[in-house]
Design a protein around this motif. Structure first.
Motif, short mmCIF file in Angstrom:
data_model
loop_
_atom_site.label_atom_id
_atom_site.label_comp_id
_atom_site.label_asym_id
_atom_site.label_seq_id
_atom_site.Cartn_x
_atom_site.Cartn_y
_atom_site.Cartn_z
N SER A 1 0.86 -1.18 0.00
CA SER A 1 0.00 0.00 0.00
C SER A 1 0.89 1.22 0.00
N GLY A 2 0.40 2.30 -0.62
CA GLY A 2 1.19 3.50 -0.71
C GLY A 2 1.31 3.99 -2.14
N PRO A 3 2.12 5.02 -2.38
CA PRO A 3 2.29 5.58 -3.73
C PRO A 3 2.86 4.55 -4.70
N ARG A 4 2.47 4.67 -5.97
CA ARG A 4 2.90 3.72 -7.00
C ARG A 4 3.80 4.35 -8.05
N GLU A 5 4.22 5.57 -7.84
CA GLU A 5 5.04 6.25 -8.84
C GLU A 5 6.52 5.94 -8.62
N GLY A 6 7.27 6.03 -9.71
CA GLY A 6 8.71 5.81 -9.66
C GLY A 6 9.42 6.74 -10.61
N PHE A 7 10.68 6.95 -10.36
CA PHE A 7 11.48 7.81 -11.23
C PHE A 7 11.69 7.15 -12.59
N THR A 8 11.95 7.98 -13.59
CA THR A 8 12.28 7.51 -14.93
C THR A 8 13.67 8.00 -15.30
N GLU A 9 14.04 7.80 -16.57
CA GLU A 9 15.35 8.24 -17.05
C GLU A 9 15.35 9.72 -17.45
N CYS A 10 14.22 10.41 -17.37
CA CYS A 10 14.12 11.82 -17.78
C CYS A 10 14.35 12.72 -16.58
N PHE A 11 15.17 13.74 -16.76
CA PHE A 11 15.68 14.54 -15.66
C PHE A 11 14.60 15.43 -15.04
N MET A 12 14.03 16.34 -15.82
CA MET A 12 13.08 17.30 -15.29
C MET A 12 11.82 16.66 -14.73
N PRO A 13 11.25 15.63 -15.39
CA PRO A 13 10.10 14.95 -14.75
C PRO A 13 10.44 14.36 -13.39
N ASN A 14 11.67 13.89 -13.19
CA ASN A 14 12.06 13.38 -11.87
C ASN A 14 12.06 14.49 -10.83
N LEU A 15 12.56 15.66 -11.20
CA LEU A 15 12.55 16.78 -10.26
C LEU A 15 11.12 17.22 -9.95
N SER A 16 10.25 17.16 -10.94
CA SER A 16 8.86 17.56 -10.70
C SER A 16 8.18 16.58 -9.74
N LEU A 17 8.54 15.30 -9.79
CA LEU A 17 7.97 14.33 -8.86
C LEU A 17 8.38 14.65 -7.42
N ILE A 18 9.60 15.14 -7.24
CA ILE A 18 10.05 15.52 -5.90
C ILE A 18 9.37 16.80 -5.45
N ARG A 19 9.32 17.81 -6.32
CA ARG A 19 8.73 19.10 -5.94
C ARG A 19 7.24 18.97 -5.66
N ARG A 20 6.56 18.07 -6.35
CA ARG A 20 5.13 17.92 -6.13
C ARG A 20 4.85 17.40 -4.72
N ARG A 21 5.78 16.63 -4.15
CA ARG A 21 5.59 16.11 -2.80
C ARG A 21 6.09 17.06 -1.73
N LEU A 22 7.02 17.91 -2.06
CA LEU A 22 7.56 18.89 -1.11
C LEU A 22 7.18 20.29 -1.60
N ASN A 23 6.01 20.72 -1.24
CA ASN A 23 5.51 22.03 -1.65
C ASN A 23 6.06 23.09 -0.70
N ASP A 24 7.36 23.24 -0.73
CA ASP A 24 8.07 24.12 0.19
C ASP A 24 9.07 24.95 -0.62
N ARG A 25 9.02 26.26 -0.43
CA ARG A 25 9.92 27.11 -1.21
C ARG A 25 11.36 27.02 -0.76
N ARG A 26 11.60 26.34 0.36
CA ARG A 26 12.98 26.12 0.80
C ARG A 26 13.64 24.95 0.08
N LEU A 27 12.88 24.22 -0.74
CA LEU A 27 13.47 23.14 -1.52
C LEU A 27 14.34 23.72 -2.63
N LYS A 28 15.62 23.35 -2.63
CA LYS A 28 16.59 23.92 -3.57
C LYS A 28 17.12 22.83 -4.50
N PHE A 29 17.28 23.22 -5.77
CA PHE A 29 17.88 22.35 -6.78
C PHE A 29 19.11 23.07 -7.34
N THR A 30 20.28 22.48 -7.12
CA THR A 30 21.53 23.03 -7.64
C THR A 30 22.04 22.13 -8.74
#
Length: 479
Positions: free
Chosen positions: A136-165
């Motif tokens: 039970s739980g989320p069924r999503e997983g990362f793929t080989e595409c860069f920006m969609p992976n970052l969007s999966l992280i940002r969608r779960r952490l709706n915090d402006r302190r989340l930084k991507f360098t």
């Protein structure tokens, strides 16, 4: 890569681009000219772009323009109808974007090209990772595409302190690497440490996250993992909230997390989506299973060779009767059966499809029964090796460590009996005590010193006991 300088002559720029990518048949050069005389050249790679976006957002606005000549800024801001277009004067950044699916537009009278985001290559869907399935739980997983992976992280952490360098690593692949963290939650020392390790790398290519993991991890020769790996966005989000860093590599679905502690090897994704009572029981079984996997063959060998007086009489008579006629001593017998077990596991993993599982099961049954019937091995030894193999699968993140420890402890038990096993375990524990992951002790929380700070160490406390104010959020920082 040498810096490339473009001129204000459109034809010369076209020839220069075609010379640079000479021999590459996927390069497409499209000329566009309006009735008023606006002349442009559009460059893109076939198969890497969205053709509809190029036709509707780039070609059509240029052809329908009523301007005779425009600057690069005017072309990017007023004519092209796309969300992401910019003037790029750095040739390295220009070609990095161009090779990754962006479109380059040159116009007559301008030496500065315009880079347009038109990526449209095929990508895999965000399906659940096969090696990290949950009940039970989320069924999503990362793929080989860069920006969609970052969007999966940002969608779960709706915090402006989340930084991507972002960094680029690899002299030939020029791979984009992202260091993600929560500012104010993750220590600055940890962020700077990881950034320094990444910037110091100069590999020829980076095709997967493991290319970086083996270079930046602590204790490179240790079989115990000091960098976390996962293909699940919910796991990355949870570790970022705990104050860790995540490393996302373009082209790889595996995300690295640091620091990584030994206790995390016995944790599972299901632990947080099921009852804490069931989760704690599962963790206890995993810990016992790992100890059984590495210690049972060694203890069995030590008892049979040196300490038979410690075995109950009835059990000793049964085992001795089963070993009568076996040509090899218990140590070599266990060693060879463990090798056969690893060979079956490797063959099953490399055989495609369901045939691999079938071959592993049937091969194990047939070989085990044949070995016992032919008196090549004793039935108790086969049982011990089977227990070690099955329990070793309970902690997948420690399979490498279990393999090395199993054979190492077996050698110590065969040479010096239970004393050798005890000394070997003491050496392993001393080694673990000296290990660190990004300056964090590897055995942190092994002995709870402050109980309130250890709700999710080796035992998961219920959610209503979890602390939520360890990293207090200022009122102005809340959404």
């Amino acid at each position: 890569m040498d810096k490339i300088t473009f001129s204000t002559d459109l034809e010369q720029n076209i020839r220069l681009m075609q010379d640079i990518f000479q021999g590459d048949n996927t390069l497409v050069t499209r000329r566009a000219q309006s009735p008023k005389g606006l002349s442009c050249a559009v460059f893109f790679f076939d198969g890497m772009v969205n053709a509809i976006a190029i036709n509707q957002s780039i070609i059509r606005p240029i052809v329908c323009s009523d301007r005779k000549r425009v600057s690069s800024e005017e072309l990017a801001q007023t004519i092209l109808q796309v969300n992401d277009s910019r003037v790029e004067i750095d040739s390295d950044k220009l070609f990095a974007s161009f090779l990754y699916g962006d479109t380059v537009v040159f116009t007559e009278g301008e030496s500065r090209p315009v880079v347009v985001n038109t990526k449209g290559f095929t990508m895999r869907s965000t399906q659940e990772p096969t090696n990290e399935r949950v009940l039970s739980g989320p069924r999503e997983g990362f793929t080989e595409c860069f920006m969609p992976n970052l969007s999966l992280i940002r969608r779960r952490l709706n915090d402006r302190r989340l930084k991507f360098t972002f960094l680029r690593i690899g002299t030939r692949t020029n791979t984009v690497v992202c260091l993600a963290y929560l500012a104010g939650v993750c220590e600055d020392k940890l962020v700077q440490n990881l950034k320094k390790r990444l910037e110091s790398l100069d590999p020829d290519s980076v095709l997967d996250s493991n290319y970086l993991a083996e270079r930046i991890r602590d204790h490179r020769w240790s079989p115990f993992p000091t960098l976390g790996t996962t293909e699940r966005p919910d796991v990355v989000a949870a570790r970022l909230v705990e104050g860790r860093c995540a490393i996302v590599v373009d082209g790889s679905p595996v995300v690295l997390t640091a620091p990584y502690l030994l206790q995390e090897c016995f944790q599972s994704n299901d632990d947080y989506y099921i009852s804490f009572l069931q989760a704690n029981l599962s963790r206890l079984l995993r810990l016992i299973g790992f100890l059984f996997s590495v210690c049972v063959p060694a203890i069995y060998t030590a008892l049979m060779l040196y300490h038979r007086e410690l075995i109950p009489a009835r059990l000793l008579f049964a085992v001795s009767a089963a070993q009568r006629g076996v040509p090899l001593p218990a140590g070599w017998e266990t060693f060879l059966l463990l090798l056969v077990l690893e060979a079956l596991k490797e063959a099953g993993a490399r055989t495609p499809g369901p045939m691999g599982q079938t071959m592993s099961i049937v091969g194990g049954l047939v070989l085990g029964q044949a070995a016992v019937s032919a008196r090549f091995a004793a039935a108790p030894t086969v049982i011990v090796v089977a227990i070690a193999g099955v329990t070793g699968l309970m902690v997948p993140k420690l399979q490498t460590a279990a393999l090395y420890l199993r054979f190492g402890l077996l050698a110590a038990g065969a040479a010096y009996g239970l004393y050798g096993v005890g000394i070997a375990l003491a050496i392993i524990l001393a080694m673990l005590c000296g290990m660190r992951s990004c300056s964090v002790p590897y055995l942190l929380n092994l002995v709870p010193r402050v109980s309130i700070e250890h709700e999710d160490a080796y035992v998961r406390a219920p959610w209503f006991f979890m602390r939520h104010d360890r990293f207090p959020v200022k009122k102005e920082d809340r959404h």
